[in-house]
Design an enzyme around this catalytic site. Structure first.
Site, PDB file in Angstrom:
ATOM      1  N   ILE A  37     -20.580 -10.883  -1.394  1.00  0.00           N
ATOM      2  CA  ILE A  37     -19.800 -11.222  -2.587  1.00  0.00           C
ATOM      3  C   ILE A  37     -18.340 -11.438  -2.226  1.00  0.00           C
ATOM      4  O   ILE A  37     -17.698 -12.382  -2.701  1.00  0.00           O
ATOM      5  CB  ILE A  37     -19.957 -10.126  -3.658  1.00  0.00           C
ATOM      6  N   ASP A  79     -12.097  -4.888   6.215  1.00  0.00           N
ATOM      7  CA  ASP A  79     -13.524  -4.589   6.310  1.00  0.00           C
ATOM      8  C   ASP A  79     -13.788  -4.164   7.748  1.00  0.00           C
ATOM      9  O   ASP A  79     -13.623  -4.971   8.663  1.00  0.00           O
ATOM     10  CB  ASP A  79     -14.354  -5.830   5.963  1.00  0.00           C
ATOM     11  N   ASP A 113     -14.567  -3.726 -14.335  1.00  0.00           N
ATOM     12  CA  ASP A 113     -15.889  -3.963 -14.921  1.00  0.00           C
ATOM     13  C   ASP A 113     -16.798  -2.761 -14.713  1.00  0.00           C
ATOM     14  O   ASP A 113     -17.874  -2.692 -15.287  1.00  0.00           O
ATOM     15  CB  ASP A 113     -16.509  -5.199 -14.263  1.00  0.00           C
ATOM     16  N   GLU A 141     -20.748   5.902 -16.212  1.00  0.00           N
ATOM     17  CA  GLU A 141     -21.222   4.835 -17.096  1.00  0.00           C
ATOM     18  C   GLU A 141     -22.460   5.307 -17.847  1.00  0.00           C
ATOM     19  O   GLU A 141     -23.275   6.043 -17.293  1.00  0.00           O
ATOM     20  CB  GLU A 141     -21.546   3.570 -16.286  1.00  0.00           C
ATOM     21  N   HIS A 163     -19.520  -3.508 -17.391  1.00  0.00           N
ATOM     22  CA  HIS A 163     -20.397  -3.792 -16.251  1.00  0.00           C
ATOM     23  C   HIS A 163     -21.136  -5.120 -16.440  1.00  0.00           C
ATOM     24  O   HIS A 163     -22.370  -5.186 -16.429  1.00  0.00           O
ATOM     25  CB  HIS A 163     -21.399  -2.658 -16.026  1.00  0.00           C
ATOM     26  N   LEU A 164     -20.364  -6.175 -16.554  1.00  0.00           N
ATOM     27  CA  LEU A 164     -20.916  -7.505 -16.807  1.00  0.00           C
ATOM     28  C   LEU A 164     -21.002  -8.368 -15.551  1.00  0.00           C
ATOM     29  O   LEU A 164     -21.323  -9.557 -15.638  1.00  0.00           O
ATOM     30  CB  LEU A 164     -20.040  -8.237 -17.838  1.00  0.00           C
ATOM     31  N   GLY A 165     -20.729  -7.796 -14.394  1.00  0.00           N
ATOM     32  CA  GLY A 165     -20.666  -8.587 -13.172  1.00  0.00           C
ATOM     33  C   GLY A 165     -21.862  -9.488 -12.943  1.00  0.00           C
ATOM     34  O   GLY A 165     -21.723 -10.626 -12.500  1.00  0.00           O
ATOM     35  N   ALA A 166     -23.054  -8.981 -13.227  1.00  0.00           N
ATOM     36  CA  ALA A 166     -24.271  -9.767 -12.997  1.00  0.00           C
ATOM     37  C   ALA A 166     -24.840 -10.343 -14.280  1.00  0.00           C
ATOM     38  O   ALA A 166     -25.963 -10.847 -14.291  1.00  0.00           O
ATOM     39  CB  ALA A 166     -25.321  -8.893 -12.318  1.00  0.00           C
TER      40      ALA A 166
END
Length: 529
Positions: A153, A172, A257, A262, A280-283
């Site tokens: 991602i 990273d 998000d 949660e 939590h709308l990422g997907a």
């Protein structure tokens, strides 16, 4: 026919994929929320397809007596106790690519929303106000974006950010300089990213190493006026500390998000004027929901029907093509491990595996798992390729792998050596052109032994009369020999025999052979064929 339970809401098209592939499926999209009912019925199923509502706990897995695979439609598997699944021999797979674009786009959308204060401006205008001077935003053009996590991602976000003409810094630990160059980013350490980034976005899983990666201490290192975006996982940011820095003005804005708890019904970040929050709308796009559902159905069906393993979190992946080619070699690896495991009575300290020729070019993680599984079945018949490596690690068994080019008359072979406190024991095998595994060496003695379900191994001094005693004793007891292979080091020295029998050898036959006084060792060996 394998049977799958879909316990969360999944696309009807995905459910139909199971049926079209010949998998029996029960679609019960609400049962995942009912722990008692799920525990009551889970024992019926070979596979469990879930989203985030179903919680797969160690307690539930105790009831899952037939379960072989859990498929999570999506990336996160926080709702699955993977160590418990591994111990039970259950593969856990997810769909890491089905919602990648959607999640990356949501992160970019959040960045724009917090840069231009879009939600507040929209609410103000809906209320009949015209507060043009109140909502002064910033451009993303020519700003520095700090990416924490440059994986699947994160790399998509990088691509989109470069398209917006942003400068990108990436932190990273697994990002190589070559890959950074390919992505068009500068690889930096975390402290440099925190000090230089105008926007920071997170794209890492929640692990012990990443938990609170934006801690109070690290947030204090950020550039004044920074804007922070998190569309990855809750728990990556110290929310209390972030709220304080937002109030002080050190952090100019934040868009989240995901939250540490949660559903998030309360948070120190709620109702702050410079914070954008979404549930939590990422997907959450039609395309992503369909993609991950279809992908998990295909992956689970592939595994249950062909043995192909894709996107597994606790097992080496094996493509359908690899499964077709490697099938006989995986069987061979398991048989080698099973033979040597059943021959070994002492605690095992190490398992050393040598791969030669064509075997060395295959998926060695999968072959290793098969070897370890075969060895461990001698003491626990319920282990498989998923649970055996876990069991070996728990027992402190060291596993070492060596590869080499073609070194003999065979195109390739596998040699397994087990080390105990007092000795080493080895066996080697290959796969012939007919696809059948064969043992080719035991204790350094060359043989050509066909492998059957029920076998007998004997060791003796190479003297006359041994073969006759073996045949006569078994014949008197009505035991039929399907295949008989002999081998020796040299005349008059050690000799071995491998017999493939039509039925499992009874204890009285073993005692009768030992009673002849002709054998140094008599050992029945049984295989899963």
């Amino acid at each position: 026919m394998p049977k799958v339970l879909v316990s969360d809401k999944l696309s009807e098209t995905a459910v139909q994929i199971f049926r079209d592939r010949g998998v029996d499926v029960d679609y019960l999209p609400d049962v995942g929320k009912d722990k008692e009912k799920l525990a009551e019925i889970i024992g019926q199923y070979d596979g469990l397809a879930i989203r985030s509502a179903t919680k797969v706990t160690a307690k539930l897995l105790e009831q899952a007596t037939n379960l072989k695979v859990i498929g999570r439609a999506g990336i996160g598997v926080d709702n699955v106790e993977i160590p418990a699944a591994s111990k039970k021999g259950v593969i856990v797979m997810n769909t890491p690519f089905g919602n990648s674009v959607t999640t990356a786009e949501h992160a970019i959308a959040l960045m724009f929303a917090v840069a231009r204060q879009l939600p507040e401006a929209s609410a103000s205008t809906h209320a009949g106000k015209w507060e043009k001077n109140r909502f002064m935003g910033v451009e993303v053009f020519n700003k520095t974006l700090g990416i924490i996590g440059a994986g699947n991602i994160g790399s998509i976000v990088i691509d989109r950010a470069l398209g917006l003409r942003m400068k990108v810094l990436a932190y990273d630990p697994f990002l190589s300089e070559e890959r950074a160059l390919e992505l068009g980013v500068k690889k930096v350490e975390l402290d440099e990213l925190l000090a230089k980034a105008d926007f920071i976005t997170l794209h890492v899983p929640l692990t012990d190493k990443t938990r609170n990666i934006l801690s109070r201490e690290n947030l204090a290192k950020t550039k004044k006026g920074v804007r922070i975006v998190n569309a990855a996982r809750g728990g990556l940011i110290d929310e209390e500390a972030l709220a304080e820095l937002l109030k002080s003005g050190h952090v100019a804005g934040a868009a989240l998000d995901v939250f540490a708890t949660e559903p998030a019904t309360d948070s120190p970040l709620f109702n702050l004027p410079n914070v954008v929050v979404t549930p939590h709308l990422g997907a959450s796009t039609n395309e992503a929901q369909e993609n991950v559902a279809l992908q998990v159905a295909e992956q689970m069906a592939d595994y249950l029907l062909t043995g192909a393993v894709q996107n597994a979190l606790n097992m080496p992946s094996v493509t359908a093509e690899e499964a077709a080619v490697m099938g006989p070699w995986i069987k061979l690896a398991g048989h080698l491990g099973a033979f040597i495991g059943q021959m070994t009575d002492e605690p095992i300290k190490a398992i050393n595996v040598l791969y030669d020729g064509v075997a060395a070019e295959m998926n060695l993680k999968a072959l290793n798992a098969a070897v370890i599984s075969g060895v461990m079945k001698a003491t626990n018949p319920d282990v498989n390729m998923v649970s055996a490596p876990v069991m070996a690690a728990e027992r402190g068994v060291q596993v070492a792998t060596t590869t080499q080019g073609k070194g003999g008359i065979f195109d390739g072979y596998i040699k397994v050596t087990v080390v105990t406190e007092s000795r080493e024991r080895s066996i080697a095998g290959t796969v012939f052109s007919d696809g059948k595994p064969r043992f080719i060496q035991i204790r350094g003695i060359n043989v050509d032994a066909e492998i059957g379900q029920h076998m007998l191994y004997t060791r003796n001094k190479d003297v006359p009369g041994v073969i006759g005693a073996l045949g006569m004793t078994l014949g008197d007891l009505g035991v039929n020999i399907a295949n008989f292979t002999l081998g020796r080091t040299k005349a008059g020295d050690d000799a071995i025999a491998i017999l493939y029998l039509d039925e499992e050898l009874k204890p009285e036959a073993i005692e009768a052979l030992r009673a002849t006084g002709k054998f140094l060792q008599v050992r029945p060996i049984n295989f899963e064929i």
